[in-house]
Design an enzyme around this catalytic site. Structure first.
Site, PDB file in Angstrom:
ATOM      1  N   HIS A 128      -6.427   8.189 -12.860  1.00  0.00           N
ATOM      2  CA  HIS A 128      -5.402   7.631 -13.753  1.00  0.00           C
ATOM      3  C   HIS A 128      -4.293   6.941 -12.960  1.00  0.00           C
ATOM      4  O   HIS A 128      -3.897   5.820 -13.297  1.00  0.00           O
ATOM      5  CB  HIS A 128      -4.783   8.678 -14.682  1.00  0.00           C
ATOM      6  CG  HIS A 128      -3.515   8.163 -15.274  1.00  0.00           C
ATOM      7  ND1 HIS A 128      -3.508   7.218 -16.294  1.00  0.00           N
ATOM      8  CD2 HIS A 128      -2.214   8.337 -14.897  1.00  0.00           C
ATOM      9  CE1 HIS A 128      -2.258   6.858 -16.543  1.00  0.00           C
ATOM     10  NE2 HIS A 128      -1.457   7.510 -15.708  1.00  0.00           N
ATOM     11  N   ASP A 151       0.865  -1.180   0.000  1.00  0.00           N
ATOM     12  CA  ASP A 151       0.000   0.000   0.000  1.00  0.00           C
ATOM     13  C   ASP A 151       0.895   1.221   0.000  1.00  0.00           C
ATOM     14  O   ASP A 151       2.036   1.162   0.456  1.00  0.00           O
ATOM     15  CB  ASP A 151      -0.871   0.053   1.258  1.00  0.00           C
ATOM     16  CG  ASP A 151      -0.089   0.559   2.455  1.00  0.00           C
ATOM     17  OD1 ASP A 151       0.683  -0.234   3.031  1.00  0.00           O
ATOM     18  OD2 ASP A 151      -0.193   1.751   2.795  1.00  0.00           O
TER      19      ASP A 151
HETATM   20 ZN    ZN Z   1      -4.976   6.384 -17.606  1.00  0.00          ZN
END
Ligand code: ZN
Length: 393
Positions: free
Chosen positions: A361, A292
């Site tokens: 993203h 993590d």
């Molecule tokens: Zn992306």
């Protein structure tokens, strides 16, 4: 069944495996997005599901201070409160106490500290940390440990490690006596979607699992001893803590390698707080199952995007008229729809959407990276992943 862990394929020390939690499967090696205060910052839960996140983290320290674990318990636990019916892991609160709180004082009993929000006094003990994490209702609970600062003299690292071992025993004693008090225990928690691929219903647990944490500073022999003695306490999974605290990457790898030699191969192994995309690939190749890090989410809010072409700073003027996606090789919803020029405009205009899109993203990139690692393990060849990741550094 404490925490079923099924290894499905191996390539060298790397393992493709499945953890079966009461809230669905976690395919490993897994990267776990950090949801500090009951939210992965800037990303709605539905998008996390679309991205394929099977498990996220909650931070005990933050949730204890606000909104408070009793409130969360009364509202049915963290899964229900935040509308997340996949797996949750909570940390012990120790790391944030050390990094965020004021006037902290470490004693054998626990750590007293003042809240960074309002200055009120609090005490975290191993028992208290377990009580809070059980009230939140995590699927995986972490033992209360002391994250040894870096650098630390050998004697200091040893004393800290010894205390973490005593705290691990106290954590386990309290946890075992109270683990069935999780808010979801009496409710069949598994949705049809989560149950998919989980096998027979009796194969998943009805209580959370407690992981022990290995400390020992940057001393291989102390790390080895910490691992051996934590394994003697017998946990269903083990974490390696106290890394990525300012040491070199070579040192991080050395400590991980030393500990992995000792940890049982039939239980999940979790390295806490790492790392860059190329690092998580390397650690997965070494046999780490879970990782993590706040990096993909925090960096996103600062305009730093991880891409197959390396890291890009979206605020850079060179992207002002760039019609391409953030990452031409990324299939995420952001790259499918928006241009670098637009992402740059949002960021330099301080639009809230900038943080959302950049984070989506970056998380897609991390989760896809782990998906590729898992695929490479089934194919029996991680060399492409490892050599490919070098270009990212
Ligand atoms: Zn992306």
């Amino acid at each position: 069944m404490t925490l079923p862990f099924t290894i499905e394929s191996q390539t060298g020390p790397a393992r493709l495996a499945r953890i079966s939690t009461a809230h669905g499967p976690v395919e490993t090696p897994s990267f776990m997005p950090v949801g500090t205060a009951g939210t992965v910052k800037a990303v709605p839960q539905g998008i996390l599901e679309d991205l394929g996140a099977q498990i996220i983290l909650g931070n005990t320290y933050h949730l204890y201070l606000r909104p408070g674990h009793e409130l969360v318990r009364n509202l049915g636990g963290l899964h229900k409160f935040m509308s997340w019916d996949r797996a949750l892991l909570t940390d012990s609160g120790g790391f944030q106490v050390f990094s965020l709180s004021e006037l902290r004082k470490v004693k054998e009993e626990g750590v007293s500290f003042r809240s960074h929000l309002d200055g009120t006094s609090h005490l975290f003990t191993p028992e208290r940390s377990m009580e809070i994490q059980i009230a939140l209702g995590a699927d995986i609970v972490m033992a209360f440990d002391e994250c040894t600062e870096h650098p630390a003299e050998r004697e200091r690292a040893r004393a800290s490690m010894e205390m973490t071992l005593r705290w691990a025993k106290r954590s386990k004693d309290y946890f075992e006596a109270h683990k069935h008090e999780v808010p979801w225990n009496s409710v069949p928690a598994l949705s049809a979607e989560n149950a998919e691929g989980m096998g027979h219903p009796t194969a998943y647990p009805t209580a959370p699992a407690l992981f022990g944490i290995i400390q020992g500073g940057m001393y291989p022999d102390l790390r080895r001893e910490s691992a051996e003695r934590t394994v003697e306490l017998d946990f269903p999974g083990y974490a390696i803590g106290g890394l990525s605290v300012g040491e070199s990457r070579a040192k991080t790898m050395e400590m991980i390698a030393v500990v992995l030699e000792i940890l049982p191969k039939d239980k999940p192994r979790y390295v806490m707080g790492v790392g860059y995309p190329e690092e998580i690939v390397q650690y997965a190749a070494m046999g780490v199952d879970m990782m993590d890090c706040v990096l993909p989410t925090r960096a996103a809010r600062h305009g730093l995007l991880f891409t197959s072409e390396g890291r890009i700073n979206i605020k850079n003027a060179r992207y002002a008229q760039d019609q391409g996606p953030a990452d031409p090789k990324c299939a995420c919803r952001v790259c499918a729809r928006y241009t670098r020029a637009y992402l740059r405009h949002l960021f330099v205009s301080a639009e809230p959407l900038a943080g959302v899109l950049n984070t989506v993203h970056n998380l897609a990139y991390y989760l896809d990276t782990m998906r590729s690692v898992r695929h490479a393990i089934t194919l029996g060849d991680l060399s492409g992943m490892l050599s490919g990741s070098v270009s990212l550094t």
